[in-house]
Design an enzyme around this catalytic site. Structure first.
Site, PDB file in Angstrom:
ATOM      1  CE1 TYR A 143      -3.208  -2.817   0.115  1.00  0.00           C
ATOM      2  CE2 TYR A 143      -3.995  -2.009   2.214  1.00  0.00           C
ATOM      3  CZ  TYR A 143      -4.106  -2.878   1.156  1.00  0.00           C
ATOM      4  OH  TYR A 143      -5.115  -3.803   1.149  1.00  0.00           O
ATOM      5  CE  LYS A 192       1.051 -17.977  -2.413  1.00  0.00           C
ATOM      6  NZ  LYS A 192       0.199 -19.163  -2.236  1.00  0.00           N
ATOM      7  CG  ASP A 224      -2.516 -19.944  -0.582  1.00  0.00           C
ATOM      8  OD1 ASP A 224      -1.758 -19.833   0.409  1.00  0.00           O
ATOM      9  OD2 ASP A 224      -2.189 -20.575  -1.601  1.00  0.00           O
ATOM     10  CG  ASP A 248      -7.449  -4.088   3.932  1.00  0.00           C
ATOM     11  OD1 ASP A 248      -8.437  -4.017   4.689  1.00  0.00           O
ATOM     12  OD2 ASP A 248      -7.297  -3.361   2.940  1.00  0.00           O
ATOM     13  CG  ASP A 252     -12.764  -6.381   5.335  1.00  0.00           C
ATOM     14  OD1 ASP A 252     -12.342  -5.795   6.360  1.00  0.00           O
ATOM     15  OD2 ASP A 252     -13.238  -5.779   4.357  1.00  0.00           O
TER      16      ASP A 252
HETATM   17  P1  ATP Z   1     -13.394   0.253   2.842  1.00  0.00           P
HETATM   18  O1  ATP Z   1     -12.643   0.111   1.575  1.00  0.00           O
HETATM   19  O2  ATP Z   1     -13.388   1.652   3.397  1.00  0.00           O
HETATM   20  O3  ATP Z   1     -13.008  -0.785   3.866  1.00  0.00           O
HETATM   21  P2  ATP Z   1     -15.530  -1.324   1.874  1.00  0.00           P
HETATM   22  O4  ATP Z   1     -15.604  -1.201   0.399  1.00  0.00           O
HETATM   23  O5  ATP Z   1     -14.836  -2.514   2.448  1.00  0.00           O
HETATM   24  O6  ATP Z   1     -14.919  -0.008   2.487  1.00  0.00           O
HETATM   25  P3  ATP Z   1     -17.781  -0.916   3.648  1.00  0.00           P
HETATM   26  O7  ATP Z   1     -18.041   0.533   3.657  1.00  0.00           O
HETATM   27  O8  ATP Z   1     -17.101  -1.491   4.833  1.00  0.00           O
HETATM   28  O9  ATP Z   1     -17.038  -1.295   2.310  1.00  0.00           O
HETATM   29  O10 ATP Z   1     -19.155  -1.663   3.406  1.00  0.00           O
HETATM   30  C1  ATP Z   1     -19.237  -3.042   3.031  1.00  0.00           C
HETATM   31  C2  ATP Z   1     -20.662  -3.529   3.279  1.00  0.00           C
HETATM   32  O11 ATP Z   1     -20.878  -3.637   4.695  1.00  0.00           O
HETATM   33  C3  ATP Z   1     -21.728  -2.582   2.768  1.00  0.00           C
HETATM   34  O12 ATP Z   1     -22.812  -3.310   2.257  1.00  0.00           O
HETATM   35  C4  ATP Z   1     -22.149  -1.811   3.992  1.00  0.00           C
HETATM   36  O13 ATP Z   1     -23.476  -1.347   3.954  1.00  0.00           O
HETATM   37  C5  ATP Z   1     -21.954  -2.828   5.097  1.00  0.00           C
HETATM   38  N1  ATP Z   1     -21.596  -2.143   6.349  1.00  0.00           N
HETATM   39  C6  ATP Z   1     -20.433  -1.527   6.622  1.00  0.00           C
HETATM   40  N2  ATP Z   1     -20.456  -0.956   7.826  1.00  0.00           N
HETATM   41  C7  ATP Z   1     -21.673  -1.221   8.355  1.00  0.00           C
HETATM   42  C8  ATP Z   1     -22.314  -0.893   9.598  1.00  0.00           C
HETATM   43  N3  ATP Z   1     -21.723  -0.167  10.553  1.00  0.00           N
HETATM   44  N4  ATP Z   1     -23.583  -1.333   9.802  1.00  0.00           N
HETATM   45  C9  ATP Z   1     -24.195  -2.064   8.867  1.00  0.00           C
HETATM   46  N5  ATP Z   1     -23.660  -2.396   7.675  1.00  0.00           N
HETATM   47  C10 ATP Z   1     -22.406  -1.990   7.406  1.00  0.00           C
HETATM   48 MG    MG Z   2     -12.923  -2.980   3.597  1.00  0.00          MG
END
Ligand code: ATP
Ligand code: MG
Length: 356
Positions: A143, A192, A224, A248, A252
Site C-alpha cells: 500500500y 506467502k 491462501d 486487510d 474482513d
Molecule cells: P473500505 O474500503 O473503506 O473498507 P468497503 O468497500 O470494504 O470499504 P464498507 O463501507 O465497509 O465497504 O461496506 C461493506 C458492506 O458492509 C456494505 O454493504 C455496507 O453497507 C456494510 N456495512 C459496513 N459498515 C456497516 C455498519 N456499521 N452497519 C451495517 N452495515 C455496514
Molecule cells: Mg474494507
C-alpha cells in the site's frame, strides 16, 4: 482528576452517525466517573476534500497530535472515485496513520455468545468458540511501496512494489508476541513465503523475535491456506500476525464469522500512547443517512481507546458488557433476527450510553 483529550474525525458516509453514538457513550462514561472530557473535531477524507481541497490537512494532524487518542468514523464514497489517487479520501487515512507513526493495527475478532446463530459457521463456532486477535502491519508493504503506470513493449502496464525493512517487521512482530503473552500464547504468522521475497524476510525476522518469547508457540501459514483455515476451523487461531494487505483482507473475512462487519473495532498504535480507534468497516455509502448503520464497532473502538490509550480497563469492560446487553435489547438490520426488535443507530447508542 483524569482528563481525556480525544479528537473526533467523523469522516464520510455513516461516519458522522456512528461516531455521534460513540461520543454519547464516551460522555456517559466520563460523567459517571467524573473524568474531564476534552473533545476536538477535525476533517478527514471526502469531507476534507470538499472543505479544504485535500483529504488530510496539517491542521487536522495537529489536532490529533494534541489529543491523547483519536476516534475515527470512516472515509470515502462513490462521489470521490474519479479523483486522482493522492486526493482520494483513502489517501487521508493512509497519511494520518503514517504521520502519527501508527504501525500496528489490532483487530480483535470474537463472537458474542448470543450472536453464534448469526455467524455463517454457527455450528463450528458454537462447538469451539472463536477469539482471534489480528495484528496487521499498517504503514508498510504494497500500500505504501512505489507505484506507477508504465508501458511494457507498447502495452499499458502498472506496478505496485511490496517492500519491508527488517525494522518494520521486527516492531510489529514484537507487538504480536507481547499480545500473545496476555492471551493464549500462540502466534500464527501469515505470509506467502513460497513466492514472495518480502515474506522470506518476514520469516527471518519473526524467527529472531520469537526467540525472546520461548513461552509463545509460533507457526507459519501461507495466506491462501489461512483464508481457508479461517472458514474451516477459526478456533485454531490466537494471534494472527501479518503484513498490511493480507491483514486487510483476512480481517474482513474473519469479521463475517463474528456476525457482521458492523460490530468489529480496531486500534492503531505506535510507540507512544497516542492511538487511533476506528471500526474495521468503511463508510458504507449504501446505507448512509438512513439511521440503520450498526454503531457497535465504533462504540467498541471507544472501549479499546479507554483500555490502550487511557489505561481504564474497568471502563472498557463496562462498555463491552453494555454492548453485549444491547444485543438483547435490539439490533440494526445487519444483525436482524426476528427474536429481537429492530432498532435504529441512535436507539442502540442511547441504550448503551445509559447502561455504562
Ligand atoms: P473500505 O474500503 O473503506 O473498507 P468497503 O468497500 O470494504 O470499504 P464498507 O463501507 O465497509 O465497504 O461496506 C461493506 C458492506 O458492509 C456494505 O454493504 C455496507 O453497507 C456494510 N456495512 C459496513 N459498515 C456497516 C455498519 N456499521 N452497519 C451495517 N452495515 C455496514
Ligand atoms: Mg474494507
Amino acid at each position: 482528576m483524569n482528563t481525556l483529550k480525544v479528537c473526533i474525525l467523523a469522516g464520510d458516509g455513516v461516519g458522522p452517525e456512528i461516531t455521534a453514538e460513540a461520543v454519547k457513550v464516551l460522555k456517559s462514561v466520563c460523567n459517571a466517573k467524573n473524568y474531564e472530557l476534552q473533545l476536538t473535531e477535525g476533517l478527514i477524507g471526502g469531507c476534507a476534500v470538499d472543505a479544504e481541497g485535500i483529504p488530510l490537512s496539517p491542521a487536522t494532524v495537529e489536532k490529533c497530535r494534541a489529543a491523547g487518542a483519536v476516534l475515527l468514523g470512516a472515509v470515502g464514497g462513490p462521489q470521490y472515485d474519479s479523483l486522482p489517487s493522492n486526493l482520494r479520501p483513502e489517501a487521508g487515512l493512509l497519511a494520518i496513520r503514517t504521520k502519527l507513526g501508527l504501525f500496528a493495527n489490532l483487530r480483535p475478532t470474537k463472537v458474542f455468545p448470543i450472536l453464534k446463530e448469526v455467524s455463517p459457521l454457527k455450528n463450528k463456532i458454537i462447538e469451539n468458540g472463536m477469539d482471534i486477535l489480528v495484528v496487521r502491519e499498517l504503514t508498510g508493504g504494497i500500500y505504501f511501496g512505489e507505484k506507477g503506470v508504465t508501458e511494457i513493449d507498447g502495452e499499458p502496464s502498472a506496478y505496485d512494489v511490496m517492500m519491508y525493512s527488517e525494522y518494520e517487521v521486527e516492531r510489529i512482530a514484537k507487538v504480536a508476541f507481547e499480545a500473545a503473552c496476555k492471551r493464549r500464547h500462540k502466534v500464527t504468522c501469515v505470509d506467502k513465503a513460497n513466492v514472495l521475497e518480502s515474506s522470506k524476510l518476514w520469516r527471518r525476522v519473526v524467527d529472531r523475535v520469537a526467540a525472546d518469547y520461548p513461552n509463545v508457540e509460533l507457526c507459519y501459514m501461507y495466506v491462501d491456506n489461512a483464508a481457508m483455515q479461517l472458514m474451516r476451523n477459526p478456533s485454531q487461531f490466537d494471534v494472527l500476525l501479518t503484513e498490511n494487505m493480507f491483514g486487510d483482507i483476512l480481517s474482513d473475512e474473519a469479521s463475517m464469522l463474528a456476525g457482521s462487519i458492523g460490530i468489529l473495532p480496531s486500534a492503531s498504535t505506535g510507540h507512544g500512547t497516542l492511538g487511533l480507534y476506528e471500526p474495521i468497516h468503511g463508510s458504507a455509502p449504501d446505507i448512509a443517512g438512513k439511521g440503520i448503520a450498526n454503531p457497535l464497532a465504533t462504540i467498541l473502538s471507544v472501549a479499546m481507546m479507554l483500555r490502550y490509550s487511557f489505561h481504564l480497563e474497568n471502563e472498557a469492560l463496562s462498555i463491552e458488557q453494555a454492548v453485549e446487553d444491547s444485543l438483547f435489547f435490539g439490533r440494526t438490520p445487519d444483525l436482524a433476527d426476528t427474536a429481537y426488535p429492530a432498532k435504529t443507530t441512535a436507539e442502540i447508542g442511547s441504550f448503551i450510553a445509559e447502561r455504562v
